[in-house]
Every structure is written in structure tokens, then in C-alpha cells.
Design an enzyme around this catalytic site. Structure first.
Site, PDB file in Angstrom:
ATOM      1  N   HIS A   1       3.057   2.005  10.917  1.00  0.00           N
ATOM      2  CA  HIS A   1       1.973   1.776  11.890  1.00  0.00           C
ATOM      3  C   HIS A   1       1.823   2.906  12.905  1.00  0.00           C
ATOM      4  CE1 HIS A   1       1.955  -2.269  10.487  1.00  0.00           C
ATOM      5  NE2 HIS A   1       2.989  -2.691  11.169  1.00  0.00           N
TER       6      HIS A   1
ATOM      7  N   CYS B   1       0.876  -1.176   0.000  1.00  0.00           N
ATOM      8  CA  CYS B   1       0.000   0.000   0.000  1.00  0.00           C
ATOM      9  C   CYS B   1       0.917   1.231   0.000  1.00  0.00           C
ATOM     10  CB  CYS B   1      -0.883  -0.022   1.235  1.00  0.00           C
ATOM     11  SG  CYS B   1       0.091   0.076   2.737  1.00  0.00           S
TER      12      CYS B   1
ATOM     13  N   GLU C   1      -0.322  -0.830  15.335  1.00  0.00           N
ATOM     14  CA  GLU C   1      -1.057   0.406  15.000  1.00  0.00           C
ATOM     15  C   GLU C   1      -2.073   0.737  16.093  1.00  0.00           C
ATOM     16  OE1 GLU C   1      -3.291   0.536  11.201  1.00  0.00           O
ATOM     17  OE2 GLU C   1      -4.772   1.637  12.364  1.00  0.00           O
TER      18      GLU C   1
ATOM     19  N   CYS D   1      -8.505   2.934   5.863  1.00  0.00           N
ATOM     20  CA  CYS D   1      -7.861   3.756   4.832  1.00  0.00           C
ATOM     21  C   CYS D   1      -8.383   3.396   3.432  1.00  0.00           C
ATOM     22  CB  CYS D   1      -6.349   3.620   4.914  1.00  0.00           C
ATOM     23  SG  CYS D   1      -5.731   2.025   4.362  1.00  0.00           S
TER      24      CYS D   1
ATOM     25  N   THR E   1      -6.945   0.850  10.634  1.00  0.00           N
ATOM     26  CA  THR E   1      -7.027   1.264   9.219  1.00  0.00           C
ATOM     27  C   THR E   1      -7.252   0.101   8.250  1.00  0.00           C
ATOM     28  OG1 THR E   1      -4.623   1.129   9.052  1.00  0.00           O
ATOM     29  CG2 THR E   1      -5.566   3.310   9.518  1.00  0.00           C
TER      30      THR E   1
ATOM     31  N   ASN F   1      -2.814  -7.818   8.077  1.00  0.00           N
ATOM     32  CA  ASN F   1      -3.686  -7.423   6.958  1.00  0.00           C
ATOM     33  C   ASN F   1      -3.803  -8.549   5.934  1.00  0.00           C
ATOM     34  OD1 ASN F   1      -2.109  -6.666   4.352  1.00  0.00           O
ATOM     35  ND2 ASN F   1      -0.842  -5.875   5.995  1.00  0.00           N
TER      36      ASN F   1
ATOM     37  N   SER G   1       1.612  -5.743   2.776  1.00  0.00           N
ATOM     38  CA  SER G   1       3.038  -5.817   3.111  1.00  0.00           C
ATOM     39  C   SER G   1       3.780  -6.811   2.210  1.00  0.00           C
ATOM     40  CB  SER G   1       3.185  -6.221   4.576  1.00  0.00           C
ATOM     41  OG  SER G   1       2.416  -7.372   4.846  1.00  0.00           O
TER      42      SER G   1
ATOM     43  N   CYS H   1       2.418   6.386   8.445  1.00  0.00           N
ATOM     44  CA  CYS H   1       1.578   6.637   7.265  1.00  0.00           C
ATOM     45  C   CYS H   1       0.636   7.806   7.559  1.00  0.00           C
ATOM     46  CB  CYS H   1       0.762   5.376   6.956  1.00  0.00           C
ATOM     47  SG  CYS H   1      -0.433   5.637   5.639  1.00  0.00           S
TER      48      CYS H   1
HETATM   49  S1  SF4 Z   1      -3.100   3.168   6.713  1.00  0.00           S
HETATM   50 FE1  SF4 Z   1      -3.486   2.041   4.830  1.00  0.00          FE
HETATM   51  S2  SF4 Z   1      -2.046   2.954   3.377  1.00  0.00           S
HETATM   52 FE2  SF4 Z   1      -1.323   3.483   5.433  1.00  0.00          FE
HETATM   53  S3  SF4 Z   1       0.098   1.881   6.035  1.00  0.00           S
HETATM   54 FE3  SF4 Z   1      -1.896   1.295   6.826  1.00  0.00          FE
HETATM   55  S4  SF4 Z   1      -2.753  -0.030   5.202  1.00  0.00           S
HETATM   56 FE4  SF4 Z   1      -1.078   1.128   4.303  1.00  0.00          FE
END
Ligand code: SF4
Length: 288
Positions: free
Chosen positions: A78, A16, A130, A194, A166, A224, A266, A100
Site C-alpha cells: 500500500h 494481484c 494506501e 491500476c 488504485t 478491495n 488479497s 507496489c
Molecule cells: S496497485 Fe494494484 S497491483 Fe498494486 S497492490 Fe494495489 S491492487 Fe495490487
């Protein structure tokens, strides 16, 4: 979208923008003279972490573990808690923040409402880096729930702000938010999933349900990628979650008519390409 002999590779498979930018930053720093330290592994993908180690980019948990204090500390995509950020910034080493912007957006929303006295409920995985970082913005009034069932056990709140990890599945977020509404006088719902995750989920839903076999490429410890594999299992009866082409179940690949290949945020492109190449080779050898 790439289509060849009924093998479709997702357009949105792989890194991403947040992960790509963090890796680019670290590689740029590693090209300089100073050692580079990341606070925690940059991403959960063995092929990438091996490549980073080969370039002497070291993952540490705390600044005092950096053996060379003239090096650069990198905060990964994160993000971290504001308390930890302060600690890192006052340790005397150069710091590069690769959080991010979309994670920062979630942090800012939590911060804004927490300052107004809202309790925060994060829909996500409480052990994920995160989410640990997001919890740091809740002014000590935060709870993590994984879904609607856990939300049922929540107490009553005067004011609650519901946000999401996210990378959360959108339907889980909204079902959970609906449940939380019943537990509060005032309920602020902030969908912080996101856009790259939303796009990936949309594409997966569209293609996985029409495939006889879905191949999800990515780290077994990547949250993810694991979530993407769960989503695919809801849509298709045959799903393989592999880290590399060596783990492919060849019999299934030869039997399937339509194959959809996707990957977590990732997973590097070169790993996806090798899997896709191997799948096409196998099929070419039996369907000339
Ligand atoms: S918020 Fe979305 S774009 Fe940003 S690192 Fe996480 S998954 Fe990737």
C-alpha cells in the site's frame, strides 16, 4: 477461465502482482536468520496473516515497536507517506520497500502536480492505508472524496489534480472527476486505478451479470474484496461474500444454475481453490 458444470472461476481472482510480490519478498526474508517486521498487516486476509505469524513475521505500527533491532522492516504494498518513510529509513534498522510500483506511480503523479501548485483530490477511502500514504505527497493540499456526491461539496480550486485510489471502481472515478471539473479553473485528471484492478472489474462485469449466484472470496476487512462484492451485487441478485468454504450457503449453491466465483486481490489461491472445490463437490453430489 475454468468451466465445469456451470461453475466458473475468475481467471483474475486472487493475489494481484503487487500483493504477490510483497508476500514473496517477506517469505524470502523470513527464510534468512533475521526477524521480519511489516509496517501494518501485509494484507487484510486472516488466512495469510495466520500463515505469516506462524513464520514469525510480525506486524507492527511503528519501528520502535520492533523488539529486535537487528531485524528487517518491510513497507507493505500500500505504501506510506514520504514523511513516515524518512522516519523509518533513519531508525537504524534494515528497510525493504515492498510498495507496489503501481502505487508508486500514483504517488509520483500526485507529487509532480502538487509541486506545481495543484490541489489534489483523491477519489477513494480516506481511512485506507494506501490513501493515507498518497495524502502525504500532496504538500498539505489534499482532499479525499468517496464519490460524486461528496465532490459536490468541494470548494472552488484554481488548479486541481484528480487521482484515484488504485482499487477504485472506474465508473465512480470518472463520475467524480466530471463533478470536480465544475469546481476548478484547471483540472488535471489522472486515472491511477491500476491495470490489475481494471482487468478484474472488466472480467467481473462480463461474468457476474450472467450468473445466478456470485461467490466473492476474501477477507471481510479487505477494502478491495468488499468493493468487488458491491460491484457484484449491482450485477447479480444473489451474492455470497465468504472468507472460507465453511461460510458457503449450500442451499443457494444447489439452486443456482450458473455460479461465478471471484476473489479480491488479497485472497490466496489456496483459499479460492478450497471454495471452488467445495462448490463443485456439493453440486456433484446432487447433479451426478
Ligand atoms: S496497485 Fe494494484 S497491483 Fe498494486 S497492490 Fe494495489 S491492487 Fe495490487
Amino acid at each position: 477461465m475454468e468451466k465445469e458444470q456451470d461453475v466458473i472461476v475468475a481467471k483474475r481472482a486472487g493475489f494481484c502482482p503487487g500483493v504477490k510480490s510483497a508476500i514473496d519478498k517477506v517469505l524470502e526474508l523470513a527464510a534468512g536468520q533475521k526477524p521480519v517486521y511489516t509496517i501494518g498487516p501485509l494484507i487484510h486476509n486472516k488466512q495469510v496473516t495466520d500463515m505469516l505469524s506462524a513464520k514469525h513475521i510480525t506486524s507492527i505500527d511503528f519501528p520502535h515497536q520492533a523488539t529486535d533491532k537487528s531485524g528487517v522492516l518491510v513497507i507493505r504494498a500500500h505504501g506510506i507517506t514520504p514523511q513516515f518513510q524518512q522516519e523509518i529509513e533513519s531508525c537504524g534498522m534494515e528497510v525493504v520497500d515492498a510498495t507496489c510500483p503501481l502505487v508508486k506511480h500514483a504517488q509520483n503523479i500526485i507529487d509532480k502536480f502538487a509541486r506545481q501548485g495543484y490541489h489534489t483530490v483523491i477519489v477513494g477511502d480516506g481511512e485506507h492505508a494506501e490513501v493515507i500514504g498518497l495524502m502525504g505527497y500532496t504538500q498539505g493540499r489534499g482532499t479525499v472524496v468517496s464519490g460524486p456526491e461528496e465532490a459536490k461539496k468541494l470548494p472552488h480550486f484554481d488548479k486541481v489534480n484528480v487521482v484515484s485510489q488504485t482499487t477504485q471502481k472506474e465508473s465512480v472515478f470518472y463520475q467524480t472527476a466530471e463533478e470536480i471539473k465544475k469546481h476548478a479553473d484547471m483540472c488535471q485528471i489522472s486515472n491511477t486505478i491500476c491495470q490489475p484492478t481494471k482487468d478484474r472489474q472488466k472480467e467481473t462485469i462480463e461474468f457476474a451479470q450472467n450468473a445466478d449466484l456470485v461467490i466473492v472470496v476474501g477477507g471481510k476487512h479487505s477494502a478491495n474484496t468488499a468493493r468487488l462484492a458491491v460491484l457484484c451485487r449491482e450485477l447479480s441478485s444473489a451474492v455470497q461474500h465468504v472468507e472460507t468454504e465453511k461460510e458457503l450457503d449450500e442451499t443457494q449453491i444447489l439452486k443456482a444454475k450458473k455460479i461465478f466465483i471471484t476473489a479480491g486481490a488479497s485472497t490466496p489461491e489456496w483459499v479460492i481453490d478450497r471454495v471452488a472445490e467445495r462448490v463443485k463437490q456439493l453440486r456433484a453430489s446432487t447433479h451426478p
